[in-house]
Enzyme design. Structure first.
Site, PDB file in Angstrom:
ATOM      1  N   MET A  88       0.851  -1.195   0.000  1.00 44.18           N
ATOM      2  CA  MET A  88       0.000   0.000   0.000  1.00 44.18           C
ATOM      3  C   MET A  88       0.890   1.250   0.000  1.00 44.18           C
ATOM      4  SD  MET A  88      -3.443  -0.967   2.020  1.00 44.18           S
ATOM      5  CE  MET A  88      -2.876  -0.689   3.676  1.00 44.18           C
ATOM      6  N   GLY A  89       2.156   1.103  -0.392  1.00 44.29           N
ATOM      7  CA  GLY A  89       3.050   2.251  -0.454  1.00 44.29           C
ATOM      8  C   GLY A  89       3.576   2.640   0.912  1.00 44.29           C
ATOM      9  N   HIS A 142       9.048   0.998   3.315  1.00 44.93           N
ATOM     10  CA  HIS A 142      10.147   1.004   4.279  1.00 44.93           C
ATOM     11  C   HIS A 142      11.030  -0.207   4.002  1.00 44.93           C
ATOM     12  CE1 HIS A 142       7.707  -2.042   6.174  1.00 44.93           C
ATOM     13  NE2 HIS A 142       6.711  -1.187   6.324  1.00 44.93           N
ATOM     14  N   VAL A 181      11.148  -7.197   9.388  1.00 43.72           N
ATOM     15  CA  VAL A 181      12.310  -6.310   9.493  1.00 43.72           C
ATOM     16  C   VAL A 181      12.008  -5.313  10.609  1.00 43.72           C
ATOM     17  CG1 VAL A 181      13.760  -4.628   8.279  1.00 43.72           C
ATOM     18  CG2 VAL A 181      12.836  -6.611   7.042  1.00 43.72           C
ATOM     19  N   GLY A 221      11.227  -3.027   5.279  1.00 42.96           N
ATOM     20  CA  GLY A 221      10.508  -4.301   5.232  1.00 42.96           C
ATOM     21  C   GLY A 221      10.052  -4.593   3.804  1.00 42.96           C
ATOM     22  N   HIS A 222       9.424  -3.578   3.168  1.00 39.64           N
ATOM     23  CA  HIS A 222       8.989  -3.761   1.776  1.00 39.64           C
ATOM     24  C   HIS A 222      10.197  -4.013   0.876  1.00 39.64           C
ATOM     25  CE1 HIS A 222       5.622  -0.978   3.211  1.00 39.64           C
ATOM     26  NE2 HIS A 222       4.973  -2.057   2.814  1.00 39.64           N
ATOM     27  N   GLN A 270     -10.377  -2.729   2.177  1.00 37.76           N
ATOM     28  CA  GLN A 270      -9.910  -3.413   3.385  1.00 37.76           C
ATOM     29  C   GLN A 270      -9.952  -2.515   4.618  1.00 37.76           C
ATOM     30  OE1 GLN A 270      -5.953  -4.122   1.453  1.00 37.76           O
ATOM     31  NE2 GLN A 270      -5.147  -3.875   3.512  1.00 37.76           N
TER      32      GLN A 270
HETATM   33  O1  PAF Z   1      -0.176  -5.710   3.480  1.00 42.39           O
HETATM   34  C1  PAF Z   1      -0.601  -4.812   2.744  1.00 42.39           C
HETATM   35  O2  PAF Z   1       0.056  -3.772   2.525  1.00 42.39           O
HETATM   36  C2  PAF Z   1      -1.965  -4.955   2.104  1.00 42.39           C
HETATM   37  O3  PAF Z   1      -2.861  -5.562   2.970  1.00 42.39           O
HETATM   38  C3  PAF Z   1      -1.929  -5.666   0.741  1.00 42.39           C
HETATM   39  C4  PAF Z   1      -1.461  -7.107   0.863  1.00 42.39           C
HETATM   40  C5  PAF Z   1      -1.019  -4.917  -0.206  1.00 42.39           C
HETATM   41  C6  PAF Z   1      -3.338  -5.690   0.140  1.00 42.39           C
HETATM   42  O4  PAF Z   1      -3.844  -4.396  -0.038  1.00 42.39           O
END
Ligand code: PAF
Length: 286
Positions: A35-36, A39, A182, A41-42, A66
């Site tokens: 979701m942008g 950091h 992380v 971790g991503h 969500q």
């Molecule tokens: O973990 C997230 O950032 C979100 O829940 C995901 C998996 C990108 C779905 O919108």
């Protein structure tokens, strides 16, 4: 890794066409759904994808379905330019899908994906509509990208379990890789929501990790009574003045059913508000 600039695409159909061509060349595709507000971790997920797949796609989409009314959908950080700069400096990300809500959910969209079992408790109890929203968007992303592999963070343990169950139950042709949490130097799990913490709350936030460390220590000292471990964790967390516990759980790592006694494998999960910021964290006991 070559410092290529990712190609940013907002229309899912355009990305699908580009990736279909890439698949025809026999290349594998790795998807990192986010979701942008990226950091480290991503970025660790991106690196994993690069090491295992020929082409890496990162999706950046704050998914409205969500979030429940009253949650942080509006205030969720949206920093696409900074995200792109980070991905460029990591290098090796070929495509970024950055759709608008109407690109993902056009007029008339009316599909629902509900995964049972693992969604019922924990986050599912506190955020009853959350996992249906996650499932629908993740299924769409898998289909859009035709990904061979998708990379998820263990911090959202239950989310990863839900997505793995969706893949199994619906025979989706994608392999899920769950990558380690992380952490900041003081133990706080990296999360885009950490930005919400005031300096004082930020100082208190590592209490989640300290509680998980305590659980791990008790289990390593052969304490098996889950209620006793959770009681000690609760007492520790409550020493942080801005904390409010949503749940502390010691569960089966696959079904997420609550365990009364810890003998073999388990996962300790917690959700704690620090001020108004809700944080989650977990540790897997091997
Ligand atoms: O973990 C997230 O950032 C979100 O829940 C995901 C998996 C990108 C779905 O919108």
């Amino acid at each position: 890794m070559t410092a290529i600039k990712p190609e940013v695409i907002s229309d899912p159909r355009v990305l699908s066409e580009r990736l279909a061509e890439i698949r025809r060349q026999g290349k594998t595709i790795g998807l990192v759904p986010t979701m942008g507000a990226l950091h480290d971790g991503h970025l660790s997920l991106v690196r994993q994808s690069q090491s295992l797949c020929d082409v890496t796609v990162v999706s950046i989409f704050v998914n409205p379905t969500q979030f429940a009314p009253g949650e942080d959908y509006e205030k969720y950080p949206r920093v696409l330019d900074t995200d792109l700069a980070q991905l460029e400096s990591v290098g090796g990300v070929e495509f970024v899908l950055a759709p608008k809500p109407a690109d993902m959910y056009p007029e008339g969209f009316d599909a629902h994906v509900h995964i049972g079992g693992v969604t019922r408790r924990l986050e599912g109890e506190f955020r009853p509509t959350h996992f249906d929203g996650v499932a629908v968007v993740v299924l769409k992303l898998f289909n859009i990208a035709g990904a061979d592999m998708a990379f998820l963070g263990q911090k959202d343990y239950q989310q990863a379990a839900v997505i793995q169950k969706m893949v199994r139950d619906l025979n989706l042709p994608v392999e899920i890789r769950v990558c380690p949490i992380v952490r900041e130097e003081d133990g706080l799990a990296m999360s885009s929501r950490n930005k919400y913490l005031s300096p004082d709350e930020r100082r208190q936030a590592p209490i989640l990790k300290r509680a998980l460390d305590l659980a791990q220590k008790m289990i390593s000292e052969k304490v098996t009574d889950a209620a006793k471990i959770k009681h000690e964790m609760r007492a520790l967390i409550e020493t942080a003045p801005s904390s409010a516990i949503d749940y502390i759980s010691i569960a089966d790592p696959e079904t997420l059913d609550e365990l009364e006694s810890v003998g073999g494998r388990a996962v300790v999960l917690l959700a704690v508000k620090i001020g108004t910021t809700r944080l989650i964290d977990n540790v897997v006991i091997p």
